[in-house]
Write an enzyme that holds these catalytic residues in place. Structure first.
Site, PDB file in Angstrom:
ATOM      1  N   ASP A 126       0.954  -1.244   0.487  1.00 40.63           N
ATOM      2  CA  ASP A 126       0.604  -0.160   0.121  1.00 40.63           C
ATOM      3  C   ASP A 126       0.572   1.359   0.478  1.00 40.63           C
ATOM      4  O   ASP A 126       1.731   1.581   1.247  1.00 40.63           O
ATOM      5  CB  ASP A 126      -0.984  -0.468   1.144  1.00 40.63           C
ATOM      6  CG  ASP A 126      -2.182   1.423   1.354  1.00 40.63           C
ATOM      7  OD1 ASP A 126      -2.217   1.127  -0.062  1.00 40.63           O
ATOM      8  OD2 ASP A 126      -2.632   0.897   1.825  1.00 40.63           O
ATOM      9  N   HIS A 133      -3.850  14.229   0.921  1.00 36.51           N
ATOM     10  CA  HIS A 133      -3.919  13.043   2.367  1.00 36.51           C
ATOM     11  C   HIS A 133      -3.148  12.560   2.837  1.00 36.51           C
ATOM     12  O   HIS A 133      -3.430  13.036   3.788  1.00 36.51           O
ATOM     13  CB  HIS A 133      -4.470  12.152   1.692  1.00 36.51           C
ATOM     14  CG  HIS A 133      -4.361  10.746   2.673  1.00 36.51           C
ATOM     15  ND1 HIS A 133      -5.362  10.602   3.196  1.00 36.51           N
ATOM     16  CD2 HIS A 133      -3.649  10.010   2.466  1.00 36.51           C
ATOM     17  CE1 HIS A 133      -5.229   9.805   3.761  1.00 36.51           C
ATOM     18  NE2 HIS A 133      -3.941   9.248   3.911  1.00 36.51           N
ATOM     19  N   GLU A 199     -10.747   4.428   3.573  1.00 32.02           N
ATOM     20  CA  GLU A 199      -9.959   4.211   2.646  1.00 32.02           C
ATOM     21  C   GLU A 199     -10.055   4.389   1.054  1.00 32.02           C
ATOM     22  O   GLU A 199     -10.391   3.051   0.296  1.00 32.02           O
ATOM     23  CB  GLU A 199      -8.450   4.111   2.861  1.00 32.02           C
ATOM     24  CG  GLU A 199      -8.262   4.474   3.936  1.00 32.02           C
ATOM     25  CD  GLU A 199      -6.571   4.681   4.877  1.00 32.02           C
ATOM     26  OE1 GLU A 199      -5.898   4.079   3.901  1.00 32.02           O
ATOM     27  OE2 GLU A 199      -6.326   5.343   5.562  1.00 32.02           O
ATOM     28  N   GLU A 201      -9.531   4.184  -2.586  1.00 31.74           N
ATOM     29  CA  GLU A 201      -8.520   3.639  -3.242  1.00 31.74           C
ATOM     30  C   GLU A 201      -8.470   3.149  -4.625  1.00 31.74           C
ATOM     31  O   GLU A 201      -9.608   2.262  -4.440  1.00 31.74           O
ATOM     32  CB  GLU A 201      -7.341   2.240  -2.218  1.00 31.74           C
ATOM     33  CG  GLU A 201      -6.969   3.289  -0.990  1.00 31.74           C
ATOM     34  CD  GLU A 201      -5.509   2.665  -0.740  1.00 31.74           C
ATOM     35  OE1 GLU A 201      -5.425   2.233  -1.020  1.00 31.74           O
ATOM     36  OE2 GLU A 201      -5.323   2.597   0.832  1.00 31.74           O
ATOM     37  N   ASP A 233      -9.551   0.022   2.337  1.00 33.21           N
ATOM     38  CA  ASP A 233      -8.152  -0.195   2.369  1.00 33.21           C
ATOM     39  C   ASP A 233      -9.146   0.238   3.582  1.00 33.21           C
ATOM     40  O   ASP A 233      -8.520   1.447   4.636  1.00 33.21           O
ATOM     41  CB  ASP A 233      -6.713   0.396   2.398  1.00 33.21           C
ATOM     42  CG  ASP A 233      -5.807   0.302   3.100  1.00 33.21           C
ATOM     43  OD1 ASP A 233      -6.180  -0.560   3.957  1.00 33.21           O
ATOM     44  OD2 ASP A 233      -5.286   0.712   3.162  1.00 33.21           O
ATOM     45  N   LYS A 253      -5.046  -2.698  10.344  1.00 32.77           N
ATOM     46  CA  LYS A 253      -4.877  -2.077   8.473  1.00 32.77           C
ATOM     47  C   LYS A 253      -5.277  -3.807   7.866  1.00 32.77           C
ATOM     48  O   LYS A 253      -5.452  -3.546   6.485  1.00 32.77           O
ATOM     49  CB  LYS A 253      -4.229  -1.636   7.485  1.00 32.77           C
ATOM     50  CG  LYS A 253      -3.673  -0.075   8.385  1.00 32.77           C
ATOM     51  CD  LYS A 253      -4.253   0.862   7.660  1.00 32.77           C
ATOM     52  CE  LYS A 253      -3.905   2.571   7.876  1.00 32.77           C
ATOM     53  NZ  LYS A 253      -4.297   3.000   7.065  1.00 32.77           N
TER      54      LYS A 253
END
Ligand code: CA
Length: 417
Positions: A126, A133, A199, A201, A233, A253
């Site tokens: 990642d 961000h 998140e 992504e 995520d 995570k």
């Protein structure tokens, strides 16, 4: 560009146009998991298409595999040729498939199919490549005046994630438990995370192996990228803030990351390339690149409460990325780290410059200080039990649309143990 016409009905605003033709793994009550290509509201069963003698670019057995790794490993020359042949078969002028006696076995309605993980992910990385961000997070967690750390504009910062917990859209999971340390507490407590976040992504999927000790240059990078998916995520912010020093994210995570089921090929995205972010200071020579390497992908995130209607909480765009996929891959391999087909490299949260374009609740509600008003009258600081988070993405240019479908996942209440 003029939009291609197909004899297969394509609803207006469909993500799955003849220009797209993304690859995925599907099954039905009568078909085992296998490779397919999405078009409109249908899936083309590639194994049946091969059996009908209409494609021959890859061996038939790879089309009946439960993941796309073997198909992808046939090489871009062959997978690109396969996709172009399917494009030819679905266009209005062609009747080879339309008039084929096996058409009923080849064309499957998406509504009766179950989608599976498109690839076996060996390794997952990642990145942290959106400047807006990284700046927002730096302002909230560190110094509003010097939000970016000194390395950020020199290195596409990233970390190695956990591949085992990546799931396909539709996934439901329980709110994770963990160690949290409230700001006013001396010692941590063990409890369900209270600050659950998404998140926004994307991720790209490696399409070609590289050898240990070898580098992939920015120029070679596109040969090694098969395509892209949407990626959520999921993050537990309170677990994260207690555990992340000094080695970075760990249990905050790795309990769930969710992908959209269809891999949109780099070939299909090529017409939507745009200029990259102007990088100042100048990057190291191995990170230099030429040409338009960002992609104009409109992205949005909705939250749907358990019994309520959706509210869009973010509209962002992949073009806001500071570091390109090609630079991320060149950086990842500059020390000789090898890549394998099916590896997934995620972008990091994609925020744009405006408040409406932030890619996480952390930023949208500015750490919970500015709650979001939902369409049903409720408010959100973070994600509630029962909420479904849906990411959507598409490219549009000159009347041609190429989209990703949905990346949807639902947070359930914690199971205490
Ligand atoms: Ca992330």
């Amino acid at each position: 560009m003029k939009a291609l016409q197909s004899w297969i009905p394509i609803p207006a605003n469909s993500d799955f146009t003849p220009e797209n033709l993304p690859f995925g793994i599907f099954s039905t009550t009568s078909k085992s998991a296998r490779a397919g290509i999405a078009i409109g509201e249908h899936i083309i069963d590639l194994s049946e298409l091969h059996r009908a003698g209409l494609i021959n670019q890859v061996p038939s057995e790879v089309l009946l595999s439960k993941a796309l790794n073997e198909l992808i490993a046939c090489g871009k020359k062959n997978t690109s040729a396969l996709r172009l042949r399917v494009q030819q078969l679905v266009t209005a002028e062609n009747n080879e498939l339309q008039a084929h006696p096996n058409l009923q076995d080849i064309l499957v309605k998406q509504s009766i199919a179950t989608m599976h993980m498109p690839v076996n992910v060996g390794d997952y990385t990642d990145f942290y490549s959106s400047i807006d961000h990284a700046t927002n997070m730096g302002k909230m967690f560190r110094d509003p005046e010097n939000a970016l750390l000194p390395n950020w504009k020199h290195i596409p910062v990233g970390y190695h994630g956990r591949a085992s917990s990546i799931r396909v859209s539709g996934f439901k999971f329980h709110r994770p438990m963990g160690q949290l340390k409230p700001a006013d507490a001396e010692v941590p407590v063990f409890a369900p995370s209270k600050l659950m976040d998404f998140e926004l992504e994307t991720a790209f999927i490696i399409g070609k192996n590289s050898n240990l000790g070898e580098r992939i240059s920015t120029e070679q990078a596109d040969d090694y990228i098969f395509g892209m998916v949407l990626f959520n995520d999921w993050s537990a912010r309170d677990i994260q803030s207690w555990e992340y020093v000094p080695l970075g994210p760990f249990l905050a995570k790795n309990f769930a990351s969710v992908v959209s089921p269809w891999i949109v090929t780099l070939d299909a995205l090529e017409p939507f390339r745009v200029e990259g972010y102007k990088q100042e200071p100048k990057v190291q020579p191995y990170l230099e690149y030429s040409g338009n390497k960002n992609v104009d992908i409109h992205l949005e995130v909705s939250i749907k409460p358990e019994h309520g209607e959706e509210t869009i909480v973010s509209r962002s765009n992949y073009k806001y990325m500071y570091w390109t996929m090609e630079q991320q891959l060149a950086h990842h391999t500059v020390n000789g780290c090898n890549m394998n087909v099916g590896d997934m490299l995620a972008s990091g949260t994609i925020s744009g410059p405006d408040e409406g374009s932030y890619g996480s609740m952390m930023e949208i509600t500015w750490r919970g200080t500015k709650p979001v008003k939902m369409n049903d009258g409720s408010e959100r600081k973070f994600i509630n039990d029962g909420d479904t988070v849906i990411i959507r993405g598409n490219c549009e240019k000159d009347g041609v649309r190429v989209g990703f479908g949905e990346c949807s996942s639902t947070l359930l209440s914690a199971i205490a143990f």
